[in-house]
Design a protein around this motif. Structure first.
Motif, PDB file in Angstrom:
ATOM      1  N   UNK A 187       0.816  -1.216   0.000  1.00 49.02           N
ATOM      2  CA  UNK A 187       0.000   0.000   0.000  1.00 49.02           C
ATOM      3  C   UNK A 187       0.847   1.261   0.000  1.00 49.02           C
ATOM      4  N   UNK A 188       1.904   1.266   0.795  1.00 48.10           N
ATOM      5  CA  UNK A 188       2.803   2.429   0.821  1.00 48.10           C
ATOM      6  C   UNK A 188       3.497   2.606  -0.529  1.00 48.10           C
ATOM      7  N   UNK A 189       3.945   1.489  -1.122  1.00 44.92           N
ATOM      8  CA  UNK A 189       4.643   1.541  -2.405  1.00 44.92           C
ATOM      9  C   UNK A 189       3.757   2.045  -3.533  1.00 44.92           C
ATOM     10  N   UNK A 190       2.486   1.670  -3.492  1.00 47.72           N
ATOM     11  CA  UNK A 190       1.572   1.998  -4.594  1.00 47.72           C
ATOM     12  C   UNK A 190       0.732   3.240  -4.318  1.00 47.72           C
ATOM     13  N   UNK A 191       0.964   3.886  -3.192  1.00 49.27           N
ATOM     14  CA  UNK A 191       0.197   5.090  -2.865  1.00 49.27           C
ATOM     15  C   UNK A 191      -1.207   4.792  -2.371  1.00 49.27           C
ATOM     16  N   UNK A 192      -1.440   3.562  -1.925  1.00 50.39           N
ATOM     17  CA  UNK A 192      -2.758   3.167  -1.410  1.00 50.39           C
ATOM     18  C   UNK A 192      -2.646   2.812   0.070  1.00 50.39           C
ATOM     19  N   UNK A 193      -1.993   3.665   0.821  1.00 51.28           N
ATOM     20  CA  UNK A 193      -1.797   3.393   2.241  1.00 51.28           C
ATOM     21  C   UNK A 193      -3.143   3.366   2.956  1.00 51.28           C
ATOM     22  N   UNK A 194      -3.184   2.660   4.070  1.00 47.37           N
ATOM     23  CA  UNK A 194      -4.412   2.592   4.858  1.00 47.37           C
ATOM     24  C   UNK A 194      -4.760   3.959   5.428  1.00 47.37           C
ATOM     25  N   UNK A 195      -6.030   4.188   5.720  1.00 45.98           N
ATOM     26  CA  UNK A 195      -6.408   5.438   6.370  1.00 45.98           C
ATOM     27  C   UNK A 195      -5.807   5.496   7.776  1.00 45.98           C
ATOM     28  N   UNK A 196      -5.705   6.684   8.348  1.00 47.29           N
ATOM     29  CA  UNK A 196      -5.131   6.803   9.691  1.00 47.29           C
ATOM     30  C   UNK A 196      -5.940   5.993  10.703  1.00 47.29           C
ATOM     31  N   UNK A 197      -5.248   5.414  11.648  1.00 43.26           N
ATOM     32  CA  UNK A 197      -5.894   4.629  12.692  1.00 43.26           C
ATOM     33  C   UNK A 197      -5.098   3.371  12.987  1.00 43.26           C
ATOM     34  N   UNK A 198      -5.703   2.507  13.764  1.00 48.00           N
ATOM     35  CA  UNK A 198      -5.067   1.265  14.180  1.00 48.00           C
ATOM     36  C   UNK A 198      -5.777   0.080  13.532  1.00 48.00           C
ATOM     37  N   UNK A 199      -5.011  -0.944  13.194  1.00 52.30           N
ATOM     38  CA  UNK A 199      -5.621  -2.175  12.689  1.00 52.30           C
ATOM     39  C   UNK A 199      -6.225  -2.879  13.902  1.00 52.30           C
ATOM     40  N   UNK A 200      -7.551  -2.967  13.909  1.00 53.68           N
ATOM     41  CA  UNK A 200      -8.228  -3.550  15.067  1.00 53.68           C
ATOM     42  C   UNK A 200      -8.585  -5.017  14.850  1.00 53.68           C
TER      43      UNK A 200
ATOM     44  N   UNK B 110      -4.971 -10.051  -7.754  1.00 52.96           N
ATOM     45  CA  UNK B 110      -3.650  -9.627  -8.221  1.00 52.96           C
ATOM     46  C   UNK B 110      -2.972  -8.698  -7.220  1.00 52.96           C
ATOM     47  N   UNK B 111      -3.751  -7.875  -6.535  1.00 53.89           N
ATOM     48  CA  UNK B 111      -3.167  -6.944  -5.563  1.00 53.89           C
ATOM     49  C   UNK B 111      -2.570  -7.707  -4.373  1.00 53.89           C
ATOM     50  N   UNK B 112      -3.256  -8.732  -3.910  1.00 56.00           N
ATOM     51  CA  UNK B 112      -2.738  -9.542  -2.807  1.00 56.00           C
ATOM     52  C   UNK B 112      -1.494 -10.312  -3.254  1.00 56.00           C
ATOM     53  N   UNK B 113      -1.547 -10.872  -4.450  1.00 60.23           N
ATOM     54  CA  UNK B 113      -0.382 -11.594  -4.984  1.00 60.23           C
ATOM     55  C   UNK B 113       0.815 -10.659  -5.133  1.00 60.23           C
ATOM     56  N   UNK B 114       0.592  -9.459  -5.637  1.00 61.03           N
ATOM     57  CA  UNK B 114       1.683  -8.493  -5.805  1.00 61.03           C
ATOM     58  C   UNK B 114       2.302  -8.138  -4.456  1.00 61.03           C
ATOM     59  N   UNK B 115       1.468  -7.980  -3.437  1.00 60.41           N
ATOM     60  CA  UNK B 115       1.975  -7.668  -2.100  1.00 60.41           C
ATOM     61  C   UNK B 115       2.842  -8.812  -1.571  1.00 60.41           C
ATOM     62  N   UNK B 116       2.402 -10.038  -1.793  1.00 58.16           N
ATOM     63  CA  UNK B 116       3.146 -11.200  -1.316  1.00 58.16           C
ATOM     64  C   UNK B 116       4.455 -11.373  -2.074  1.00 58.16           C
TER      65      UNK B 116
END
Length: 110
Positions: A22-35, A66-72
């Motif tokens: 997400x950071x690499x592709x500019x799709x970072x998570x919104x601010x907050x904590x992973x709950x 494809x997005x999950x595969x690319x991340x892995x």
């Protein structure tokens, strides 16, 4: 002849892979904590993170296909785990964990 390799990810590794992608592709998570984090395994593998903002709002962020595969794949490359570029890659579930399945055929499998 075919050669099949599977790289099995623990949930924590999968989360790190998704966050880095997400950071690499500019799709970072919104601010907050992973709950929470869950993986739906059928019919398609979908990783879902619930992000809770400081105000208490919850947002579910799915990653699949494809997005999950690319991340892995990127996670493996970052950690110097060999991933042949010309091999077929897919996502599988092994022993209740998400795995990157790498299939090499013919001469590439030697």
């Amino acid at each position: 002849m075919r050669e099949i390799r599977c790289i099995v990810f623990e949930d924590g590794e999968l989360i790190k892979a998704i966050l880095a992608h997400g950071r690499r592709t500019g799709k970072a998570l919104p601010p907050g904590q992973i709950s929470s984090f869950e993986v739906e395994r059928k019919p398609e593998v979908i990783a879902r993170m619930t992000v809770t903002s400081d105000e208490g709002q919850k947002l579910i962020v799915p990653t699949a296909g494809a997005e999950l595969a690319a991340a892995m794949i990127a996670y493996c490359i970052d950690r110097k785990v060999p991933v042949p570029a010309n091999a077929s890659k897919s996502i599988a579930v092994l022993d209740d964990h998400v795995a990157l399945k790498i299939t090499m055929t013919g001469e590439k499998a030697r």
